[in-house]
Design an enzyme around this catalytic site. Sequence first.
Site, mmCIF file in Angstrom:
data_model
loop_
_atom_site.group_PDB
_atom_site.id
_atom_site.type_symbol
_atom_site.label_atom_id
_atom_site.label_comp_id
_atom_site.label_asym_id
_atom_site.label_seq_id
_atom_site.Cartn_x
_atom_site.Cartn_y
_atom_site.Cartn_z
ATOM 1 N N HIS A 24 0.772 -1.285 0.031
ATOM 2 C CA HIS A 24 0.071 -0.087 0.042
ATOM 3 C C HIS A 24 0.862 1.298 0.120
ATOM 4 O O HIS A 24 2.268 1.218 0.427
ATOM 5 C CB HIS A 24 -0.904 0.068 1.312
ATOM 6 C CG HIS A 24 -1.612 -0.960 1.473
ATOM 7 N ND1 HIS A 24 -1.431 -2.289 2.095
ATOM 8 C CD2 HIS A 24 -3.029 -1.228 1.281
ATOM 9 C CE1 HIS A 24 -2.648 -3.045 2.263
ATOM 10 N NE2 HIS A 24 -3.525 -2.286 1.444
ATOM 11 N N HIS A 48 -11.293 -14.180 3.075
ATOM 12 C CA HIS A 48 -12.406 -13.590 2.783
ATOM 13 C C HIS A 48 -13.471 -14.423 2.455
ATOM 14 O O HIS A 48 -14.613 -14.357 2.526
ATOM 15 C CB HIS A 48 -12.121 -12.507 1.740
ATOM 16 C CG HIS A 48 -11.233 -11.410 2.278
ATOM 17 N ND1 HIS A 48 -10.832 -10.227 1.405
ATOM 18 C CD2 HIS A 48 -10.773 -11.077 3.672
ATOM 19 C CE1 HIS A 48 -10.167 -9.573 2.298
ATOM 20 N NE2 HIS A 48 -9.932 -10.092 3.477
ATOM 21 N N ASP A 104 -0.649 -12.520 2.021
ATOM 22 C CA ASP A 104 -1.341 -11.522 2.765
ATOM 23 C C ASP A 104 -1.657 -12.371 4.170
ATOM 24 O O ASP A 104 -2.782 -12.475 4.571
ATOM 25 C CB ASP A 104 -2.922 -11.159 2.245
ATOM 26 C CG ASP A 104 -3.598 -9.963 2.866
ATOM 27 O OD1 ASP A 104 -2.772 -9.495 3.646
ATOM 28 O OD2 ASP A 104 -4.655 -9.774 2.534
ATOM 29 N N ASP A 128 -4.969 -13.681 -2.858
ATOM 30 C CA ASP A 128 -4.265 -13.214 -1.525
ATOM 31 C C ASP A 128 -4.100 -14.762 -0.693
ATOM 32 O O ASP A 128 -5.174 -15.115 -0.296
ATOM 33 C CB ASP A 128 -5.074 -12.304 -0.674
ATOM 34 C CG ASP A 128 -4.387 -11.015 -1.126
ATOM 35 O OD1 ASP A 128 -3.536 -10.798 -1.975
ATOM 36 O OD2 ASP A 128 -4.777 -9.997 -0.445
ATOM 37 N N ASP A 159 -5.861 -13.968 9.078
ATOM 38 C CA ASP A 159 -4.826 -14.001 7.811
ATOM 39 C C ASP A 159 -3.775 -14.720 8.576
ATOM 40 O O ASP A 159 -2.377 -14.246 8.438
ATOM 41 C CB ASP A 159 -4.435 -12.386 8.013
ATOM 42 C CG ASP A 159 -5.342 -11.583 7.197
ATOM 43 O OD1 ASP A 159 -5.949 -12.003 6.503
ATOM 44 O OD2 ASP A 159 -5.437 -10.250 7.723
ATOM 45 N N ASP A 205 -10.845 -11.859 10.546
ATOM 46 C CA ASP A 205 -9.954 -12.176 9.385
ATOM 47 C C ASP A 205 -8.789 -12.152 10.030
ATOM 48 O O ASP A 205 -7.824 -11.417 10.065
ATOM 49 C CB ASP A 205 -10.047 -10.918 8.578
ATOM 50 C CG ASP A 205 -9.315 -11.050 7.289
ATOM 51 O OD1 ASP A 205 -8.767 -12.010 7.139
ATOM 52 O OD2 ASP A 205 -9.373 -10.175 6.458
ATOM 53 N N GLU A 260 -10.806 -6.565 -4.557
ATOM 54 C CA GLU A 260 -10.751 -7.913 -3.604
ATOM 55 C C GLU A 260 -12.242 -8.110 -2.828
ATOM 56 O O GLU A 260 -12.583 -7.082 -2.053
ATOM 57 C CB GLU A 260 -9.876 -7.579 -2.497
ATOM 58 C CG GLU A 260 -9.444 -8.587 -1.665
ATOM 59 C CD GLU A 260 -8.174 -8.556 -1.065
ATOM 60 O OE1 GLU A 260 -7.157 -8.445 -1.697
ATOM 61 O OE2 GLU A 260 -7.871 -8.641 0.017
ATOM 62 N N ASP A 267 2.540 2.041 3.449
ATOM 63 C CA ASP A 267 3.115 1.119 3.983
ATOM 64 C C ASP A 267 4.834 1.559 3.715
ATOM 65 O O ASP A 267 5.664 1.198 4.598
ATOM 66 C CB ASP A 267 3.130 -0.426 3.452
ATOM 67 C CG ASP A 267 1.882 -1.188 3.187
ATOM 68 O OD1 ASP A 267 1.160 -0.764 4.262
ATOM 69 O OD2 ASP A 267 1.267 -1.887 2.529
#
Length: 439
Positions: free
Chosen positions: A103, A273, A341, A298, A311, A309, A234, A106
């Site tokens: 991003h 997701h 991700d 991802d 991850d 979520d 996404e 980031d």
Amino acid sequence: MSAETDYFSQFPDIAYEGENAGELSYRYYDKNRVVMGKTMEEHLRFSVCMWHTFCWPGSDVFGGGTFDRPWLSHDVGAEAAAMKRRTALEFVRKLDLPFYCFHDVDVMEPADNVADYRQRFATAVDHLEELQETTGRRLLWGTANLFSDPRYAAGAATSPDPEVYAWAALQVRSAMDATHRLGGSNYVLWGGREGYETLLNTDLGRELDNFGRFLSLVVEHKHKIGFEGAILIEPKPHEPTKHQYDFDTATVYGFLKRYGLENEVQVNIEANHATLSGHTFEHEIAMAGALGIFGSIDANRGDHQNGWDTDQFPNSVEEMTLAMIEIIRAGGFKTGGFNFDAKVRRQSVDAEDLLHGHIGGVDVLARALLNAERIIEDGRINEFRTSRYAGWHGELGRTIHESTTSLSDIADLAIDRDLRPRHRSGRQERLENLVNRHM
């Protein structure tokens, strides 16, 4: 690079070692091995993300950060941001993976006004261009963070405030231009807060139209600057908002069709997701393939006992094998790839833990690819699926799909032929056994 910023110098470069692989090496990922006509590297197109791996401090809603990373321990500023960029690209090189993702925020120090944002992000992009050259790494995709700053509490493209919408446009244009300059293969729009908490204060129709307008402008800008990569959106059902407009792949496709964008935008599907929306990961991939909008992945997983979520790194060879079959059926990656991700747990505080997380995820997906190759080459699953739909290649199936055939015509055929269709077995148990024999 100084000892302080060379965070992973004590570890060897990660390489394929096969059956006798140590813990800091790949057992299944041989990037040069040819699988179904392409190398593993070409099939899998692995990427490391900046946000979870290098920006997240190990915090959660109940506690602060647990990670003692040198670029996080410094005051947030230009030096720490540069250190983070150097460390990230060196980490991707050490893993011998081809891509990274980021991003805008980031890779730069914070900015609260337009002038600082533009200057600081431009400095970061200059540095990333140098680092790509020295490390040989490439950009899978770029994106803009339109969810973390308080200004985006009510969304970005769906915000009730046009000033917020304009700030979002500034970030997206900047991130798209940077992605184009850095040779990125895709640009992603992640609708982290494009949704609502309550209908009591939400003009649903206006928000959808504003979102459609924003995405149309993104596509227009892509063509204006000559960016040849894919635009990806996404899907995500909820979290942080109660309901998000990009709920799942099918919902996204309906949205794209409404605004005439179905041939311009594809989906970046995240495993976690998919499960949060009540689907399997392989379902979302298959749906994207069927609708012609499969783009990128991802790679992560959720916790079946947790509705959040989480991850986590993928670790189920079985689940990833089923997903890999659908990716291959969808034609495989063109501009997309597997972006991790994923983040290590809050208690995994050492540099070595970051290596273990990525090595494990890489090997799970490499093993899944090998399994998918065996299943596809075995042929029995595809043969059964083909035979199950064979009637649609016969006279009746072809007649049904002729443009001149009406509903009454089809009904009359059933009467004239005195049709008495019989239920036939779907052979689910047999097919599941065939998959398991190749695990």
